[in-house]
Motif scaffolding. Structure first.
Motif, PDB file in Angstrom:
ATOM      1  N   LYS A 281       0.826  -1.215   0.000  1.00 24.80           N
ATOM      2  CA  LYS A 281       0.000   0.000   0.000  1.00 24.80           C
ATOM      3  C   LYS A 281       0.857   1.260   0.000  1.00 24.80           C
ATOM      4  O   LYS A 281       0.535   2.259  -0.661  1.00 24.80           O
ATOM      5  CB  LYS A 281      -0.915  -0.028   1.229  1.00 24.80           C
ATOM      6  N   GLN A 282       1.975   1.229   0.745  1.00 22.29           N
ATOM      7  CA  GLN A 282       2.827   2.417   0.903  1.00 22.29           C
ATOM      8  C   GLN A 282       3.973   2.457  -0.107  1.00 22.29           C
ATOM      9  O   GLN A 282       4.837   3.321  -0.020  1.00 22.29           O
ATOM     10  CB  GLN A 282       3.416   2.418   2.330  1.00 22.29           C
ATOM     11  N   HIS A 283       3.972   1.538  -1.033  1.00 18.86           N
ATOM     12  CA  HIS A 283       5.110   1.352  -1.941  1.00 18.86           C
ATOM     13  C   HIS A 283       5.514   2.631  -2.678  1.00 18.86           C
ATOM     14  O   HIS A 283       6.699   2.895  -2.876  1.00 18.86           O
ATOM     15  CB  HIS A 283       4.788   0.244  -2.948  1.00 18.86           C
ATOM     16  N   PHE A 284       4.551   3.446  -3.067  1.00 19.75           N
ATOM     17  CA  PHE A 284       4.840   4.630  -3.881  1.00 19.75           C
ATOM     18  C   PHE A 284       4.975   5.910  -3.045  1.00 19.75           C
ATOM     19  O   PHE A 284       5.146   6.982  -3.602  1.00 19.75           O
ATOM     20  CB  PHE A 284       3.761   4.811  -4.946  1.00 19.75           C
ATOM     21  N   HIS A 285       4.891   5.804  -1.734  1.00 19.40           N
ATOM     22  CA  HIS A 285       5.020   6.977  -0.871  1.00 19.40           C
ATOM     23  C   HIS A 285       6.488   7.175  -0.495  1.00 19.40           C
ATOM     24  O   HIS A 285       7.103   6.301   0.124  1.00 19.40           O
ATOM     25  CB  HIS A 285       4.178   6.809   0.399  1.00 19.40           C
ATOM     26  N   GLU A 286       7.029   8.305  -0.861  1.00 15.16           N
ATOM     27  CA  GLU A 286       8.453   8.551  -0.630  1.00 15.16           C
ATOM     28  C   GLU A 286       8.818   8.570   0.845  1.00 15.16           C
ATOM     29  O   GLU A 286       9.941   8.201   1.217  1.00 15.16           O
ATOM     30  CB  GLU A 286       8.863   9.880  -1.276  1.00 15.16           C
ATOM     31  N   ASP A 287       7.899   9.018   1.697  1.00 12.31           N
ATOM     32  CA  ASP A 287       8.211   9.122   3.125  1.00 12.31           C
ATOM     33  C   ASP A 287       7.843   7.868   3.898  1.00 12.31           C
ATOM     34  O   ASP A 287       7.892   7.834   5.128  1.00 12.31           O
ATOM     35  CB  ASP A 287       7.500  10.329   3.739  1.00 12.31           C
ATOM     36  N   SER A 288       7.495   6.783   3.198  1.00 14.14           N
ATOM     37  CA  SER A 288       7.116   5.548   3.870  1.00 14.14           C
ATOM     38  C   SER A 288       8.315   4.896   4.545  1.00 14.14           C
ATOM     39  O   SER A 288       9.418   4.862   3.995  1.00 14.14           O
ATOM     40  CB  SER A 288       6.495   4.567   2.878  1.00 14.14           C
ATOM     41  N   THR A 289       8.096   4.368   5.737  1.00 14.76           N
ATOM     42  CA  THR A 289       9.139   3.619   6.451  1.00 14.76           C
ATOM     43  C   THR A 289       8.789   2.125   6.498  1.00 14.76           C
ATOM     44  O   THR A 289       9.379   1.380   7.278  1.00 14.76           O
ATOM     45  CB  THR A 289       9.307   4.156   7.883  1.00 14.76           C
ATOM     46  N   PHE A 290       7.839   1.717   5.644  1.00 13.40           N
ATOM     47  CA  PHE A 290       7.410   0.320   5.642  1.00 13.40           C
ATOM     48  C   PHE A 290       8.206  -0.469   4.602  1.00 13.40           C
ATOM     49  O   PHE A 290       8.046  -0.271   3.400  1.00 13.40           O
ATOM     50  CB  PHE A 290       5.909   0.229   5.365  1.00 13.40           C
TER      51      PHE A 290
END
Length: 501
Positions: A281-290
């Motif tokens: 889900k967070q794959h394309f979010h630059e600020d993701s820490t997942f």
């Protein structure tokens, strides 16, 4: 002539080394003197070692004696000062009222060595911590934390625990493994979607190395590594910490690999499934820490935190209940009067079992399993009670002092459930009871721990009578100080209670 010159050169080198060492020691003494003038009072530190020698010699005595310096005191962990908060008032002022300033984590070489700055518990205060904590809290709620479903899991495991402890009825047994397995099975059911049988040798080994690491981390071995971090490159007992950590993380990676093969996006089974879906889900979010490494470390944090402190508290509980048979009998009588011998307890029974509920809290107070809490650090320069505190200063909560403060407890120095009962015999919680800490970085698993402690202890007291083996030596009540304060290994005798008793 050449030999004489060579000897003269060696003498000069030796003299230079001695003078250099003397200069370094004098410089360090001067630096300590200046530093002590700017910080709250505390024991006099040794050059380069700080106050660690006092702690290594007598860790429990060190925790007790530091409160003599007032509501704030200073210890030196090597060359670094650590501010000790000795009262509940100043603890809440710092960790609650000034939460954003006091919610950091210090840089500890041992922790960095095994976590690489990832996870939830010891990660620095920032976006990664916020994202990982928010996700963990929401996922735990989704899988029933704080609802009947987790309560039912604990009660089911409680039946296994009682049965396991009565397998060797009347025989002197070490209770650590069965309690550890029962407690760990709850967090395992949430994180891994499964529980482990008490005779599972591989899981027993994982619990053993988990215990070893908590012991080593707070021992002189761990303290010296924090003081002289370059020794991690050399052989020694500290390497056992890394070896154990790698083995535990390997177990978690294997579980993640199994989950990935059987993942159903429409029906997540547990924390690992939910995290795998969150990575996508967070794959394309630059600020993701997942990502996978953070998943491994966050899972490890939850597994460790959900196993060790609750296990240790229950083990201390058996000691206090066996040492105080009148408390044990009064709890049993209250439980049987309300539940009988057959009805399982529930969290709704707390108000009907005020003395037993008070006893559970008194066990936590006297067990005091994390005497200085989980260490915090300041995230920016600040002031506290007139003292300038630089950014990155370690902050510790002296729960030993707070849990024995005469202002808050009727019997501060003895095991007495009346500390949690009012004049009418109703349960009440004094302001100074902060076993799970306070503020944003309070224990993530508080709800789960409270559920386990109450339901397990009630289940055990309902069905089992605990006593010391004949002619046994009582355990040293100071315990073993590691990252957690463990009781010394002890044997106990379990006998079944029934209606005929």
């Amino acid at each position: 002539m050449g030999t004489a010159l060579k000897n003269l050169d060696l003498n000069y080198v030796f003299l230079a080394l001695v003078l250099g060492l003397i200069f370094l020691v004098l410089f360090e003494i001067t630096r300590i003197h200046v530093s002590r003038g700017r910080t709250p009072p505390g024991p006099r530190p040794f050059p380069f070692l700080g106050t660690l020698p006092y702690f290594i010699k007598d860790p429990v005595g060190s925790a007790r004696s530091i409160r003599q310096y007032g509501e704030m005191a200073t210890e030196y962990l090597g060359r670094q000062p650590a501010i000790i908060l000795n009262t509940v008032q100043i603890t809440k002022e710092a960790l609650v009222q000034e939460a954003s300033t006091f919610s950091g984590r210090p840089t500890l070489p041992l922790i960095d060595w095994i976590t690489n700055g990832l996870g939830i518990i010891m990660v620095t205060f920032g976006d990664s911590w916020r994202q990982q904590k928010r996700f963990a809290v929401n996922t735990f709620r989704y899988f029933g934390l704080g609802r009947k479903s987790v309560e039912e899991r604990v009660l089911e495991e409680g039946r296994y625990l009682v049965g396991e402890m009565l397998k060797d009825e009347g025989v002197d047994v070490f209770p650590r493994h069965v309690i550890e397995n029962a407690v760990s099975n709850i967090i395992c059911s949430i994180v891994f979607g499964d529980r482990f049988e008490y005779d599972n040798k591989h899981f027993a080994h994982l619990l053993k190395i988990l215990y070893e690491n908590f012991t080593l981390a707070g021992s002189p071995v761990g303290q010296i590594l924090n003081l002289v971090p370059f020794i991690k490159h050399f052989p020694g007992p500290h390497q056992k910490i890394l070896q154990n950590s790698r083995e535990l993380l390997g177990f978690i990676r294997k579980k993640i690999k199994e989950h990935r093969k059987t993942l159903d996006p429409e029906n997540p089974r547990d924390f690992i499934d939910a995290y795998l879906l969150e990575i996508e889900k967070q794959h394309f979010h630059e600020d993701s820490t997942f990502h996978e490494e953070n998943m491994v470390m966050s899972t490890s944090d939850l597994f460790l935190a959900g196993t060790n402190t609750t296990t240790t508290t229950i083990r201390w509980g058996l000691i206090f209940l066996t040492e105080n048979p009148e408390v044990q009998e009064r709890c049993h009588e209250e439980i049987v009067q309300v539940l009988g011998y057959d009805r399982l307890p529930s969290m709704d029974d707390r108000d009907k079992l005020p003395y037993t509920y008070a006893t559970v809290h008194e066990i936590q107070r006297c067990a005091n399993v994390v005497p200085f809490g989980v260490v915090h650090a300041t995230t920016q320069p600040t002031k506290l009670r007139g003292y300038d505190i630089p950014k990155g200063t370690m902050i510790m909560t002296n729960l030993t002092a707070i849990f024995s403060d005469e202002k808050h407890w009727k019997s501060p120095d003895t095991f007495n459930p009346e500390n949690f009962l009012d004049e009418n015999g109703h349960f009440y919680k004094p302001e100074a009871f902060i076993a799970f800490s306070v503020g944003p970085r309070a224990c993530l698993g508080e709800t789960l721990a409270r559920t386990e402690l109450f339901l397990y202890i009630v289940s055990l007291l309902q069905r089992i009578h605990f006593s010391w083996p004949v002619n046994s030596q009582r355990p040293d009540m100071d315990g073993i100080m590691g990252a957690v304060r463990f009781p010394h290994p002890f044997k106990i005798t379990c006998r079944s209670r029934d209606a005929k008793d």
